[in-house]
Design a protein around this motif. Structure first.
Motif, PDB file in Angstrom:
ATOM      1  N   THR A 189      -0.829   3.143  -5.795  1.00  0.00           N
ATOM      2  CA  THR A 189      -0.118   2.237  -4.893  1.00  0.00           C
ATOM      3  C   THR A 189       0.463   1.050  -5.652  1.00  0.00           C
ATOM      4  O   THR A 189       0.053   0.731  -6.777  1.00  0.00           O
ATOM      5  CB  THR A 189      -1.037   1.692  -3.787  1.00  0.00           C
ATOM      6  N   SER A 236      -4.841   0.559 -11.087  1.00  0.00           N
ATOM      7  CA  SER A 236      -4.180   1.864 -10.931  1.00  0.00           C
ATOM      8  C   SER A 236      -4.722   2.914 -11.882  1.00  0.00           C
ATOM      9  O   SER A 236      -4.507   4.109 -11.670  1.00  0.00           O
ATOM     10  CB  SER A 236      -2.674   1.717 -11.183  1.00  0.00           C
ATOM     11  N   GLU A 254       5.099   7.183  -5.402  1.00  0.00           N
ATOM     12  CA  GLU A 254       5.861   8.392  -5.068  1.00  0.00           C
ATOM     13  C   GLU A 254       6.974   8.112  -4.065  1.00  0.00           C
ATOM     14  O   GLU A 254       8.047   8.727  -4.137  1.00  0.00           O
ATOM     15  CB  GLU A 254       4.912   9.453  -4.500  1.00  0.00           C
ATOM     16  N   ASP A 289       0.806  -1.213   0.000  1.00  0.00           N
ATOM     17  CA  ASP A 289       0.000   0.000   0.000  1.00  0.00           C
ATOM     18  C   ASP A 289       0.844   1.270   0.000  1.00  0.00           C
ATOM     19  O   ASP A 289       0.310   2.384   0.152  1.00  0.00           O
ATOM     20  CB  ASP A 289      -0.972  -0.019   1.171  1.00  0.00           C
ATOM     21  N   ASP A 290       2.163   1.133  -0.170  1.00  0.00           N
ATOM     22  CA  ASP A 290       3.008   2.295  -0.420  1.00  0.00           C
ATOM     23  C   ASP A 290       2.625   2.918  -1.756  1.00  0.00           C
ATOM     24  O   ASP A 290       2.206   2.218  -2.686  1.00  0.00           O
ATOM     25  CB  ASP A 290       4.485   1.892  -0.507  1.00  0.00           C
ATOM     26  N   THR A 291       2.796   4.209  -1.868  1.00  0.00           N
ATOM     27  CA  THR A 291       2.568   4.856  -3.159  1.00  0.00           C
ATOM     28  C   THR A 291       3.827   4.757  -4.018  1.00  0.00           C
ATOM     29  O   THR A 291       4.946   4.580  -3.511  1.00  0.00           O
ATOM     30  CB  THR A 291       2.200   6.332  -2.996  1.00  0.00           C
ATOM     31  N   ARG A 299       1.555   9.984  -6.596  1.00  0.00           N
ATOM     32  CA  ARG A 299       1.195  10.150  -5.180  1.00  0.00           C
ATOM     33  C   ARG A 299      -0.135   9.477  -4.855  1.00  0.00           C
ATOM     34  O   ARG A 299      -0.471   9.313  -3.684  1.00  0.00           O
ATOM     35  CB  ARG A 299       1.130  11.640  -4.838  1.00  0.00           C
ATOM     36  N   THR A 300      -0.889   9.100  -5.890  1.00  0.00           N
ATOM     37  CA  THR A 300      -2.198   8.469  -5.655  1.00  0.00           C
ATOM     38  C   THR A 300      -2.243   7.022  -6.155  1.00  0.00           C
ATOM     39  O   THR A 300      -3.286   6.389  -6.095  1.00  0.00           O
ATOM     40  CB  THR A 300      -3.303   9.273  -6.365  1.00  0.00           C
TER      41      THR A 300
END
Length: 388
Positions: free
Chosen positions: A138, A147, A116, A112-114, A135-136
């Motif tokens: 994951t 995505s 970014e 669940d890290d982006t 940034r939005t």
């Protein structure tokens, strides 16, 4: 060029060879073969539009039978090499996903890290793609195609022939994709769209998290770990396929890229960098079955992480009853069994690979990706459901 396992010269030579697979999986050779499967392969190549077929079947006891039909070269009429190398295209996505999940197990990333976090400032869309923003997005959304990243492969508007000898950096492919409109907002509820550019981006993320070139990540963590001797990630500039291999073909095209009548074009040699982590790899069918056995047997992922990989979402566009997980397709077979695997179409080759819960693994490959996809899928289903 590297679509998922989507909806899916008279015979101058055909061969069948039973062989023992090497490796630590305990495979054993088997005597005899399934005549119905052999007949199915022969039917697929009968009119010459699909010149050659290869199939490897590993039964529930680890015994392996390799089949071939048709010709490996329409010019020389040579036989299809038994268990020869083929471009596996989007089956590469399973390898990319496994490497990413391994990095998650090691705490080098979280699903669940982006994007970014690993590529700050890199994923910013422009023009039609202005809504794309790392940034939005994951890592999980890249893995299961939620995505919203564009679906097409950049630079392929006129097919493979104009760019067959060109080398592409993944960043170049990504920058081109970022000018295309997203298919939907990232993670939008119940929305799914297959994205090759999403997996190219995922390769960059995995590379950054591992601190090593992506090809090395896949080779060290998967190929070498489980002893795959006939699987590799082509290096920069590598346009050929290791021997032995059949030739891959496509139909001639008009100015709009539509197939036309005429002799098949040999497209065996091209630069696969246009696919990257979404579809660059090459392997032999029996090796893909070994990979599936090792994955299901816990040699590549812990049971909990494998279960997470197999958590699926609705995947409109795939066959009825098929759903998509984290780099793997859940396939509801005609016999009621659920198998897990993937498919891939590279110019010149269509390949499907899957394993059933009790360990029967099948990989089938044909040497023209533009014809008989439905029939190939039907034979693939039949082979997975067979009891021999």
């Amino acid at each position: 060029m590297v679509a998922a396992a989507m909806a899916a010269v008279a015979v101058a030579g055909l061969a069948l060879t039973e062989v023992a697979s090497a490796g630590a999986s305990g495979d054993r050779s088997r005597s005899g073969h399934d005549k119905a499967l052999q007949a199915g392969l022969e039917a697929l190549v009968a009119d010459g539009r699909l010149p050659g077929m290869l199939m490897s079947v590993r039964d529930r006891n680890g015994r392996v039978t390799n089949y071939t039909a048709g010709v490996g070269d329409v010019r020389t009429k040579s036989k299809v090499p038994t268990d020869g190398y083929v471009r596996i295209a989007s089956i590469t996505k399973m390898f990319t996903a496994v490497a990413t999940l391994q990095l998650a197990d090691e705490g080098k990333l979280a699903l669940d890290d982006t994007v970014e976090k690993f590529l700050p400032g890199v994923v910013r869309g422009t023009g039609d793609g202005a809504a794309i923003d790392g940034r939005t997005i994951t890592i999980r959304q890249l893995l299961n195609h939620t995505s919203g990243m564009p679906t097409g492969v950049p630079f392929m508007g006129n097919g493979i022939l104009p760019v067959r000898d060109r080398y592409f950096e993944t960043r170049e492919m990504l920058d081109a994709a970022l000018t295309q409109a997203p298919t939907f907002a990232p993670g939008q509820d119940r929305v799914w769209a297959y994205s090759n550019t999403g997996y190219m981006l995922l390769g960059l993320v995995a590379q950054k998290a591992a601190g090593r070139p992506f090809a090395e990540v896949v080779t060290d963590r998967i190929i070498d770990r489980i002893g795959l001797k006939k699987t590799y990630y082509p290096g920069p500039g590598d346009r050929d396929i290791r021997a032995p291999h059949p030739q891959g073909y496509l139909f001639p095209k008009d100015d709009r890229g539509e197939p036309t009548a005429g002799d098949l074009i040999d497209i065996t040699r091209f630069d696969p960098s246009i696919a990257g982590a979404a579809g660059q790899m090459i392997a032999a069918p029996s090796d893909l079955n070994k990979f599936l056995v090792a994955l299901q047997g816990g040699r590549l992922l812990k049971p909990g992480r494998l279960a997470e990989m197999r958590q699926t979402v609705d995947a409109p566009g795939l066959f009825e009853g098929w759903r998509y997980g984290l780099g793997v397709i859940e396939m509801k077979l005609s016999c009621g069994i659920t198998a897990y695997g993937h498919g891939g179409d590279a110019d010149g080759f269509q390949t499907r690979a899957a394993i059933t819960p009790d360990g029967r693994a099948v990989t089938v490959a044909g040497t023209n990706d533009e014809v008989r996809q439905y029939e190939v899928i039907a034979l693939f289903d039949k082979a997975l459901c067979a009891t021999k």
